[in-house]
Scaffold this motif. Structure first.
Motif, PDB file in Angstrom:
ATOM      1  N   PRO A 175       8.711  -3.735  -5.311  1.00 52.78           N
ATOM      2  CA  PRO A 175       8.478  -2.638  -4.370  1.00 52.78           C
ATOM      3  C   PRO A 175       7.035  -2.136  -4.482  1.00 52.78           C
ATOM      4  N   VAL A 176       6.563  -1.556  -3.417  1.00 59.01           N
ATOM      5  CA  VAL A 176       5.213  -0.992  -3.397  1.00 59.01           C
ATOM      6  C   VAL A 176       5.341   0.499  -3.128  1.00 59.01           C
ATOM      7  N   LEU A 177       4.864   1.293  -4.050  1.00 63.38           N
ATOM      8  CA  LEU A 177       4.873   2.746  -3.894  1.00 63.38           C
ATOM      9  C   LEU A 177       3.441   3.235  -4.006  1.00 63.38           C
ATOM     10  N   VAL A 178       2.978   3.937  -2.994  1.00 61.52           N
ATOM     11  CA  VAL A 178       1.634   4.500  -2.995  1.00 61.52           C
ATOM     12  C   VAL A 178       1.774   6.020  -2.943  1.00 61.52           C
ATOM     13  N   ARG A 179       1.347   6.677  -3.991  1.00 58.99           N
ATOM     14  CA  ARG A 179       1.394   8.136  -4.040  1.00 58.99           C
ATOM     15  C   ARG A 179       0.195   8.700  -3.286  1.00 58.99           C
ATOM     16  N   ALA A 180       0.439   9.695  -2.457  1.00 62.18           N
ATOM     17  CA  ALA A 180      -0.628  10.289  -1.654  1.00 62.18           C
ATOM     18  C   ALA A 180      -1.793  10.740  -2.520  1.00 62.18           C
ATOM     19  N   ALA A 181      -1.502  11.336  -3.659  1.00 60.97           N
ATOM     20  CA  ALA A 181      -2.561  11.857  -4.523  1.00 60.97           C
ATOM     21  C   ALA A 181      -3.419  10.755  -5.140  1.00 60.97           C
ATOM     22  N   GLU A 182      -2.912   9.527  -5.136  1.00 59.59           N
ATOM     23  CA  GLU A 182      -3.629   8.421  -5.759  1.00 59.59           C
ATOM     24  C   GLU A 182      -4.320   7.515  -4.745  1.00 59.59           C
TER      25      GLU A 182
ATOM     26  N   GLU B 114      -6.911   6.162  -2.017  1.00 54.78           N
ATOM     27  CA  GLU B 114      -8.345   6.331  -1.755  1.00 54.78           C
ATOM     28  C   GLU B 114      -8.554   6.718  -0.291  1.00 54.78           C
ATOM     29  N   THR B 115      -9.452   7.680  -0.060  1.00 49.78           N
ATOM     30  CA  THR B 115      -9.810   8.079   1.296  1.00 49.78           C
ATOM     31  C   THR B 115     -11.281   7.785   1.509  1.00 49.78           C
ATOM     32  N   VAL B 116     -11.592   7.152   2.645  1.00 50.45           N
ATOM     33  CA  VAL B 116     -12.976   6.863   3.003  1.00 50.45           C
ATOM     34  C   VAL B 116     -13.295   7.534   4.330  1.00 50.45           C
ATOM     35  N   GLY B 117     -14.589   7.678   4.588  1.00 50.72           N
ATOM     36  CA  GLY B 117     -15.021   8.317   5.818  1.00 50.72           C
ATOM     37  C   GLY B 117     -15.297   9.789   5.592  1.00 50.72           C
ATOM     38  N   ALA B 118     -15.601  10.451   6.670  1.00 45.60           N
ATOM     39  CA  ALA B 118     -15.865  11.887   6.652  1.00 45.60           C
ATOM     40  C   ALA B 118     -15.464  12.438   8.013  1.00 45.60           C
ATOM     41  N   ALA B 119     -15.154  13.719   8.050  1.00 39.98           N
ATOM     42  CA  ALA B 119     -14.744  14.342   9.304  1.00 39.98           C
ATOM     43  C   ALA B 119     -15.780  13.986  10.375  1.00 39.98           C
ATOM     44  N   PRO B 120     -15.359  13.607  11.558  1.00 42.78           N
ATOM     45  CA  PRO B 120     -14.012  13.766  12.103  1.00 42.78           C
ATOM     46  C   PRO B 120     -13.095  12.558  11.908  1.00 42.78           C
ATOM     47  N   THR B 121     -13.511  11.561  11.089  1.00 47.30           N
ATOM     48  CA  THR B 121     -12.689  10.374  10.911  1.00 47.30           C
ATOM     49  C   THR B 121     -12.448  10.100   9.432  1.00 47.30           C
ATOM     50  N   LEU B 122     -11.193  10.198   9.029  1.00 44.94           N
ATOM     51  CA  LEU B 122     -10.804   9.912   7.645  1.00 44.94           C
ATOM     52  C   LEU B 122      -9.791   8.775   7.635  1.00 44.94           C
ATOM     53  N   VAL B 123      -9.955   7.849   6.694  1.00 42.14           N
ATOM     54  CA  VAL B 123      -9.025   6.734   6.555  1.00 42.14           C
ATOM     55  C   VAL B 123      -8.493   6.738   5.132  1.00 42.14           C
ATOM     56  N   THR B 124      -7.188   6.854   4.995  1.00 45.68           N
ATOM     57  CA  THR B 124      -6.540   6.791   3.694  1.00 45.68           C
ATOM     58  C   THR B 124      -6.003   5.383   3.514  1.00 45.68           C
ATOM     59  N   LEU B 125      -6.504   4.700   2.482  1.00 46.99           N
ATOM     60  CA  LEU B 125      -6.136   3.319   2.216  1.00 46.99           C
ATOM     61  C   LEU B 125      -4.807   3.302   1.464  1.00 46.99           C
ATOM     62  N   LEU B 126      -3.787   2.711   2.058  1.00 48.66           N
ATOM     63  CA  LEU B 126      -2.442   2.760   1.492  1.00 48.66           C
ATOM     64  C   LEU B 126      -2.058   1.479   0.749  1.00 48.66           C
ATOM     65  N   ALA B 127      -1.989   0.361   1.437  1.00 45.65           N
ATOM     66  CA  ALA B 127      -1.594  -0.888   0.787  1.00 45.65           C
ATOM     67  C   ALA B 127      -2.345  -2.044   1.419  1.00 45.65           C
ATOM     68  N   ASP B 128      -2.940  -2.886   0.592  1.00 45.75           N
ATOM     69  CA  ASP B 128      -3.656  -4.053   1.076  1.00 45.75           C
ATOM     70  C   ASP B 128      -2.851  -5.296   0.717  1.00 45.75           C
ATOM     71  N   VAL B 129      -3.274  -6.457   1.187  1.00 46.04           N
ATOM     72  CA  VAL B 129      -2.492  -7.670   0.952  1.00 46.04           C
ATOM     73  C   VAL B 129      -2.342  -8.000  -0.524  1.00 46.04           C
ATOM     74  N   SER B 130      -3.310  -7.618  -1.328  1.00 52.92           N
ATOM     75  CA  SER B 130      -3.198  -7.876  -2.759  1.00 52.92           C
ATOM     76  C   SER B 130      -2.060  -7.074  -3.383  1.00 52.92           C
ATOM     77  N   THR B 131      -1.682  -5.968  -2.771  1.00 53.57           N
ATOM     78  CA  THR B 131      -0.592  -5.124  -3.250  1.00 53.57           C
ATOM     79  C   THR B 131       0.762  -5.569  -2.695  1.00 53.57           C
ATOM     80  N   THR B 132       0.758  -6.083  -1.468  1.00 45.96           N
ATOM     81  CA  THR B 132       2.017  -6.399  -0.791  1.00 45.96           C
ATOM     82  C   THR B 132       2.360  -7.884  -0.795  1.00 45.96           C
ATOM     83  N   GLY B 133       1.598  -8.684  -1.504  1.00 49.60           N
ATOM     84  CA  GLY B 133       1.861 -10.121  -1.522  1.00 49.60           C
ATOM     85  C   GLY B 133       1.585 -10.782  -0.190  1.00 49.60           C
ATOM     86  N   GLY B 134       0.718 -10.184   0.613  1.00 47.17           N
ATOM     87  CA  GLY B 134       0.344 -10.758   1.897  1.00 47.17           C
ATOM     88  C   GLY B 134       1.202 -10.329   3.066  1.00 47.17           C
TER      89      GLY B 134
END
Length: 166
Positions: free
Chosen positions: A10-17, A19-39
Motif C-alpha cells: 500500500p502507498v500512504l502519503v501523509r499531508a504533513a510529509e 513536498e510542495t513546490v511552486g508559489a502562490a498563485p500556483t502550488l503543487v503538492t507531490l503525492l506519489a510518483d512511479v517509484s512509490t507506486t511501482g509504475g
C-alpha cells in the motif's frame, strides 16, 4: 517497453510529509510518483489561485491524465474544446490528446491530477519551479519533453480563449 508493476504494498502519503513546490498563485503538492507506486500511477494536488494559469497546451504519449476537482472550477482544453469542470467532477484525458488547464477567471481551482500508467513527474514539477525562479530556462523545460512525456504544442483555440479573458 514492458513496465513491471508491483502493487503488493500500500502507498500512504501523509499531508504533513508531502513536498510542495511552486508559489502562490500556483502550488503543487507531490503525492506519489512511479517509484512509490511501482509504475501504476503518479499523482499531485494542484491549487490555482483565481484565474491562474496551470499548464500550457501539451500532450502525453503514454499516459492518460485524470483531473478530479476537489474545489473551485477549472477550464480544460481537451482537443479543440474547452470544458469547465467543477467541484466533484472528474475528467480523463487520453494519451495523444492536446490539453491545457487554468482556473476559471472568477474562481480558484483545487484539483487532484493522476497519471495512469504513471510517469516520473516530481522532477518535472521541480524543474517548473526552477524555471519560475530563474534557476533553469524554458529551453531546459523543452529539452525535458521526452524524459517526462510532456510534449508542448500549439492550440489556436486555447490562445484565442486566453485573449478573451483579458
Amino acid at each position: 517497453m514492458t513496465q513491471h508493476i508491483d502493487t503488493r504494498e500500500p502507498v500512504l502519503v501523509r499531508a504533513a510529509e508531502a513536498e510542495t513546490v511552486g508559489a502562490a498563485p500556483t502550488l503543487v503538492t507531490l503525492l506519489a510518483d512511479v517509484s512509490t507506486t511501482g509504475g501504476v500511477m503518479s499523482s499531485a494536488r494542484t491549487e490555482l489561485g483565481v484565474g491562474a494559469d496551470g499548464a500550457a497546451p501539451h500532450y502525453h504519449t503514454g499516459s492518460s491524465e485524470m483531473f478530479f476537482m476537489l474545489g473551485g472550477r477549472l477550464e480544460v482544453l481537451v482537443g479543440e474544446e474547452i470544458v469547465t469542470v467543477s467541484e466533484g467532477d472528474m475528467l480523463v484525458v487520453p494519451p495523444l490528446t492536446t490539453h491545457a488547464f487554468r482556473a476559471a477567471v472568477d474562481s480558484s481551482a483545487d484539483v487532484l491530477i493522476v497519471f495512469i500508467p504513471g510517469v516520473e513527474r516530481f522532477d518535472y514539477f521541480r524543474l517548473l519551479e526552477k524555471v519560475g525562479h530563474g534557476k533553469a530556462t524554458v529551453q531546459d523545460l523543452l529539452d525535458s519533453q521526452e524524459k517526462f512525456d510532456n510534449h508542448f504544442t500549439e492550440s489556436p483555440v486555447w490562445t484565442e480563449s486566453a485573449k478573451s479573458r483579458q
